[in-house]
Design a protein around this motif. Structure first.
Motif, PDB file in Angstrom:
ATOM      1  N   GLN A 174       0.464  -1.233   0.075  1.00 18.88           N
ATOM      2  CA  GLN A 174      -0.333  -0.190  -0.287  1.00 18.88           C
ATOM      3  C   GLN A 174       0.793   1.801   0.071  1.00 18.88           C
ATOM      4  OE1 GLN A 174      -2.313  -0.678   3.114  1.00 18.88           O
ATOM      5  NE2 GLN A 174      -4.025  -2.065   2.829  1.00 18.88           N
ATOM      6  N   HIS A 175       2.333   1.323   0.630  1.00 19.33           N
ATOM      7  CA  HIS A 175       2.629   2.746   0.686  1.00 19.33           C
ATOM      8  C   HIS A 175       3.915   2.552  -0.481  1.00 19.33           C
ATOM      9  CE1 HIS A 175       2.559   3.066   4.940  1.00 19.33           C
ATOM     10  NE2 HIS A 175       2.380   2.076   5.090  1.00 19.33           N
ATOM     11  N   ILE A 176       4.083   1.488  -1.141  1.00 16.19           N
ATOM     12  CA  ILE A 176       4.386   1.356  -2.628  1.00 16.19           C
ATOM     13  C   ILE A 176       3.231   2.037  -3.057  1.00 16.19           C
ATOM     14  CG2 ILE A 176       5.530   0.412  -4.360  1.00 16.19           C
ATOM     15  CD1 ILE A 176       6.420  -1.620  -2.596  1.00 16.19           C
ATOM     16  N   ARG A 177       2.223   1.847  -3.631  1.00 12.60           N
ATOM     17  CA  ARG A 177       1.147   2.546  -4.264  1.00 12.60           C
ATOM     18  C   ARG A 177       0.919   3.481  -4.145  1.00 12.60           C
ATOM     19  NH1 ARG A 177      -1.826  -2.755  -3.820  1.00 12.60           N
ATOM     20  NH2 ARG A 177      -3.013  -2.018  -2.223  1.00 12.60           N
ATOM     21  N   LEU A 178       0.449   4.562  -3.403  1.00  7.59           N
ATOM     22  CA  LEU A 178       0.709   5.628  -2.470  1.00  7.59           C
ATOM     23  C   LEU A 178       1.866   6.103  -2.860  1.00  7.59           C
ATOM     24  CD1 LEU A 178      -0.683   7.375  -0.993  1.00  7.59           C
ATOM     25  CD2 LEU A 178      -0.116   7.244   0.785  1.00  7.59           C
ATOM     26  N   TRP A 179       3.198   6.449  -3.332  1.00  3.17           N
ATOM     27  CA  TRP A 179       4.548   6.824  -3.356  1.00  3.17           C
ATOM     28  C   TRP A 179       4.393   6.523  -4.830  1.00  3.17           C
ATOM     29  CZ3 TRP A 179       8.480   4.613  -6.277  1.00  3.17           C
ATOM     30  CH2 TRP A 179       8.674   4.705  -6.889  1.00  3.17           C
ATOM     31  N   ILE A 180       3.996   5.624  -5.463  1.00  3.96           N
ATOM     32  CA  ILE A 180       3.386   5.772  -7.196  1.00  3.96           C
ATOM     33  C   ILE A 180       2.701   6.415  -8.028  1.00  3.96           C
ATOM     34  CG2 ILE A 180       3.290   4.388  -8.967  1.00  3.96           C
ATOM     35  CD1 ILE A 180       4.154   1.654  -7.646  1.00  3.96           C
ATOM     36  N   GLN A 181       1.744   6.794  -6.797  1.00  2.00           N
ATOM     37  CA  GLN A 181       0.717   7.797  -7.114  1.00  2.00           C
ATOM     38  C   GLN A 181       0.830   9.394  -6.876  1.00  2.00           C
ATOM     39  OE1 GLN A 181      -3.526   6.897  -5.524  1.00  2.00           O
ATOM     40  NE2 GLN A 181      -3.589   5.861  -6.001  1.00  2.00           N
ATOM     41  N   ASN A 182       1.586   9.872  -6.154  1.00  2.00           N
ATOM     42  CA  ASN A 182       2.665  10.817  -5.666  1.00  2.00           C
ATOM     43  C   ASN A 182       3.334  11.491  -6.502  1.00  2.00           C
ATOM     44  OD1 ASN A 182      -0.009  10.177  -3.605  1.00  2.00           O
ATOM     45  ND2 ASN A 182       1.403   9.923  -1.994  1.00  2.00           N
ATOM     46  N   SER A 183       4.629  10.090  -6.550  1.00  2.00           N
ATOM     47  CA  SER A 183       5.496  10.654  -7.805  1.00  2.00           C
ATOM     48  C   SER A 183       5.346  10.967  -9.426  1.00  2.00           C
ATOM     49  CB  SER A 183       6.231   9.135  -7.811  1.00  2.00           C
ATOM     50  OG  SER A 183       6.798   9.720  -6.236  1.00  2.00           O
ATOM     51  N   GLY A 184       3.833   9.977  -9.696  1.00  2.00           N
ATOM     52  CA  GLY A 184       2.938  10.631 -10.864  1.00  2.00           C
ATOM     53  C   GLY A 184       3.899   9.752 -12.039  1.00  2.00           C
ATOM     54  N   ASP A 208       9.964 -16.466   2.026  1.00  2.00           N
ATOM     55  CA  ASP A 208       9.245 -15.932   3.378  1.00  2.00           C
ATOM     56  C   ASP A 208       8.455 -15.391   2.288  1.00  2.00           C
ATOM     57  OD1 ASP A 208      10.240 -13.406   1.427  1.00  2.00           O
ATOM     58  OD2 ASP A 208      11.937 -14.331   2.248  1.00  2.00           O
ATOM     59  N   GLY A 209       7.867 -15.797   0.947  1.00  2.00           N
ATOM     60  CA  GLY A 209       6.960 -14.666   0.397  1.00  2.00           C
ATOM     61  C   GLY A 209       6.844 -12.955  -0.539  1.00  2.00           C
ATOM     62  N   MET A 210       7.895 -12.403   0.171  1.00  2.00           N
ATOM     63  CA  MET A 210       7.926 -11.509   0.241  1.00  2.00           C
ATOM     64  C   MET A 210       8.151 -10.707  -1.786  1.00  2.00           C
ATOM     65  SD  MET A 210      10.089  -9.638   3.387  1.00  2.00           S
ATOM     66  CE  MET A 210      11.505  -9.474   2.700  1.00  2.00           C
ATOM     67  N   MET A 211       8.956 -11.419  -1.803  1.00  2.00           N
ATOM     68  CA  MET A 211       8.836 -10.454  -3.358  1.00  2.00           C
ATOM     69  C   MET A 211       7.995 -11.090  -4.469  1.00  2.00           C
ATOM     70  SD  MET A 211      13.139 -10.549  -4.442  1.00  2.00           S
ATOM     71  CE  MET A 211      12.964 -11.934  -4.554  1.00  2.00           C
ATOM     72  N   GLU A 212       7.590 -12.227  -4.027  1.00  2.00           N
ATOM     73  CA  GLU A 212       6.496 -12.578  -4.950  1.00  2.00           C
ATOM     74  C   GLU A 212       4.976 -11.762  -4.738  1.00  2.00           C
ATOM     75  OE1 GLU A 212       9.015 -16.347  -3.676  1.00  2.00           O
ATOM     76  OE2 GLU A 212       8.316 -14.497  -3.083  1.00  2.00           O
ATOM     77  N   THR A 213       4.822 -11.346  -2.950  1.00  2.00           N
ATOM     78  CA  THR A 213       3.667 -10.491  -2.886  1.00  2.00           C
ATOM     79  C   THR A 213       3.736  -9.442  -3.697  1.00  2.00           C
ATOM     80  OG1 THR A 213       3.614 -11.501  -1.042  1.00  2.00           O
ATOM     81  CG2 THR A 213       2.345 -10.245  -1.056  1.00  2.00           C
ATOM     82  N   GLN A 215       5.731  -8.484  -6.376  1.00  2.00           N
ATOM     83  CA  GLN A 215       5.561  -8.608  -7.786  1.00  2.00           C
ATOM     84  C   GLN A 215       3.665  -8.552  -7.904  1.00  2.00           C
ATOM     85  OE1 GLN A 215       8.438  -9.329  -9.665  1.00  2.00           O
ATOM     86  NE2 GLN A 215       7.362  -7.574 -10.675  1.00  2.00           N
ATOM     87  N   GLN A 216       3.002  -9.669  -7.447  1.00  2.00           N
ATOM     88  CA  GLN A 216       1.786  -9.603  -7.409  1.00  2.00           C
ATOM     89  C   GLN A 216       0.695  -8.693  -7.473  1.00  2.00           C
ATOM     90  OE1 GLN A 216       0.518 -12.782  -5.002  1.00  2.00           O
ATOM     91  NE2 GLN A 216       1.649 -14.326  -6.028  1.00  2.00           N
ATOM     92  N   GLU A 217       1.462  -7.612  -6.054  1.00  2.00           N
ATOM     93  CA  GLU A 217       0.093  -6.324  -5.771  1.00  2.00           C
ATOM     94  C   GLU A 217       0.592  -5.226  -6.725  1.00  2.00           C
ATOM     95  OE1 GLU A 217      -2.226  -6.051  -3.030  1.00  2.00           O
ATOM     96  OE2 GLU A 217      -1.726  -8.124  -2.824  1.00  2.00           O
ATOM     97  N   ILE A 218       1.727  -5.191  -7.193  1.00  2.00           N
ATOM     98  CA  ILE A 218       2.433  -3.663  -7.555  1.00  2.00           C
ATOM     99  C   ILE A 218       2.264  -4.718  -9.451  1.00  2.00           C
ATOM    100  CG2 ILE A 218       4.149  -1.841  -7.595  1.00  2.00           C
ATOM    101  CD1 ILE A 218       2.674  -2.233  -5.465  1.00  2.00           C
ATOM    102  N   GLY A 219       2.673  -5.360  -9.701  1.00  2.00           N
ATOM    103  CA  GLY A 219       2.557  -5.370 -11.499  1.00  2.00           C
ATOM    104  C   GLY A 219       4.279  -5.898 -11.513  1.00  2.00           C
ATOM    105  N   ASP A 220       4.211  -5.948 -13.264  1.00  2.00           N
ATOM    106  CA  ASP A 220       5.393  -6.648 -13.438  1.00  2.00           C
ATOM    107  C   ASP A 220       6.289  -5.436 -14.015  1.00  2.00           C
ATOM    108  OD1 ASP A 220       4.593  -9.043 -14.306  1.00  2.00           O
ATOM    109  OD2 ASP A 220       3.886  -8.864 -15.493  1.00  2.00           O
ATOM    110  N   ASN A 221       5.747  -4.313 -13.973  1.00  2.00           N
ATOM    111  CA  ASN A 221       7.031  -3.064 -13.851  1.00  2.00           C
ATOM    112  C   ASN A 221       8.043  -3.009 -12.325  1.00  2.00           C
ATOM    113  OD1 ASN A 221       4.963  -2.308 -12.638  1.00  2.00           O
ATOM    114  ND2 ASN A 221       4.865   0.212 -12.328  1.00  2.00           N
ATOM    115  N   VAL A 222       7.375  -3.688 -11.282  1.00  2.00           N
ATOM    116  CA  VAL A 222       8.034  -3.788 -10.521  1.00  2.00           C
ATOM    117  C   VAL A 222       9.525  -5.612 -10.844  1.00  2.00           C
ATOM    118  CG1 VAL A 222       8.771  -4.862  -7.824  1.00  2.00           C
ATOM    119  CG2 VAL A 222       6.894  -3.519  -8.780  1.00  2.00           C
TER     120      VAL A 222
END
Length: 359
Positions: A174-184, A208-213, A215-222
């Protein structure tokens, strides 16, 4: 005191001692203490005890097992651990203690290996395991255990135990998505997130599932940039190709990460450095009174005041305690091949949830 009285006291003392000895001979003697029927032996990675995270948590679980056994009489379970100084010590234990390990006379024994790279030790222990001996691998998944079982022909005697960090990481997204929106940032723009680990992921399976999660939440541009600070030879104690300890290496890595964040504009970084997490925290503490661009998510760490970072703490100690208690109550070879926890009961974090607009 007269000599007559002195001799009288000495004679009385001798008679009393003789009487006590005679009574002791007639009284039933206590039975010699029998060996506990269950043995749990836990091997830690060199240099990781004292990490204020994963290894210490596993040790807490061992202590809890011992406390429970003492509460019920202290004769059912023996708990041991091995904390080698380096891999040579670990292999020496496998060549000596592991050989006698097969003749110690316990009814059931469990060897707990705390790191996935310890799978290499199966070449040394598979031939000394008794038919009722079992091995529990931590931080692994079912496919890994199935492969180990097949490779070493150990049937249903190898098991896995893991705790997912996916739910906590999802809140971090959620924090990554908010940063993406605010950064344009355009949806097509590549976002690079460094991932600092003890070892490169090509030689160490991280489950641990961190990177996979993310990738799923933010998309392939990560795109993730895995950075392993130690080699199998240095085994997490020192930096690869350097005399720096992992604490020193982690401190320098945090400096580099901050410079990288300032240059790229992406502040997010994943950190999983075991005992080296302390070095990363030292750097964050040195920046406590300045504005740092880093947004750190640290795995298997604890809450720390004055440190601007997120953390995930997985309770492997509790999971191990519960697993062993169930193992003691079941016949040999009947525990599940894999137990994976994702319930909130087995982890905690300080990642606050936020509402991302336009979602």
């Amino acid at each position: 005191m007269s000599k007559r009285k002195l001799w009288g006291l000495l004679l009385l003392t001798v008679l009393l001692i003789a009487a006590c000895s005679k009574n002791d001979d007639n009284e039933p003697q206590p039975e010699p203490k029998t060996k506990a029927p269950f043995l749990v032996n836990v091997m830690f990675s060199p240099g990781q005890l004292g990490d204020k995270g994963y290894a210490d948590n596993v040790m807490e679980g061992m202590n809890a097992l011992d406390d429970i056994d003492n509460l019920w009489g202290g004769d059912s379970l023996e708990v041991r651990f091995i904390a080698p100084r380096n891999m040579e010590d670990a292999m020496r234990w496998m060549n000596t203690s592991a050989t006698s390990y097969s003749t110690e006379g316990y009814e059931r024994r469990l060897l707990v290996l705390t790191e996935p790279y310890m799978v290499d030790m199966f070449n040394r222990i598979k031939d000394v395991l008794e038919p009722t001996d079992e091995v529990l691998m931590l931080k692994m998944e079912e496919a890994d255990i199935a492969q180990i079982t097949k490779q070493f022909s150990l049937g249903n005697r190898v098991h896995g135990l893991n705790i997912s960090a996916a739910a906590s990481t999802r809140k971090f997204c959620q924090h990554i998505r908010l940063w993406i929106q605010n950064s344009g940032i355009p949806a097509s723009q590549l976002i690079q997130i460094p991932v600092y680990r003890l070892y490169e992921d090509i030689i160490y399976p991280y489950r641990d599932g961190m990177m996979e999660t993310i990738q799923q939440e933010i998309g392939d541009n990560v795109q993730f940039v895995p950075i392993g600070l130690s080699s199998m030879e240095d085994i997490g104690i020192s930096m690869e190709g350097s005399s720096n300890t992992m604490v020193e290496a982690a401190f320098e890595a945090a400096q580099i990460a901050q410079f990288s964040a300032e240059g790229s504009g992406c502040p997010f970084v994943l950190v999983d450095l075991g005992a080296g997490n302390t070095g990363w925290d030292y750097y964050l503490l040195s920046q406590a009174y300045s504005v740092s661009p880093l947004k750190t998510l640290m795995l298997d760490a604890q809450q720390a005041t004055r440190l601007d970072r997120f953390y995930i703490s997985r309770d492997f100690g509790m999971a191990l305690k519960e697993w062993v208690q169930e193992w003691m109550g079941k016949p040999a070879g009947t525990m599940p091949q894999q137990v994976s926890h994702d319930e909130e009961f087995y982890y905690k974090d300080n990642i606050f949830e936020i509402i991302v607009p336009n979602e």
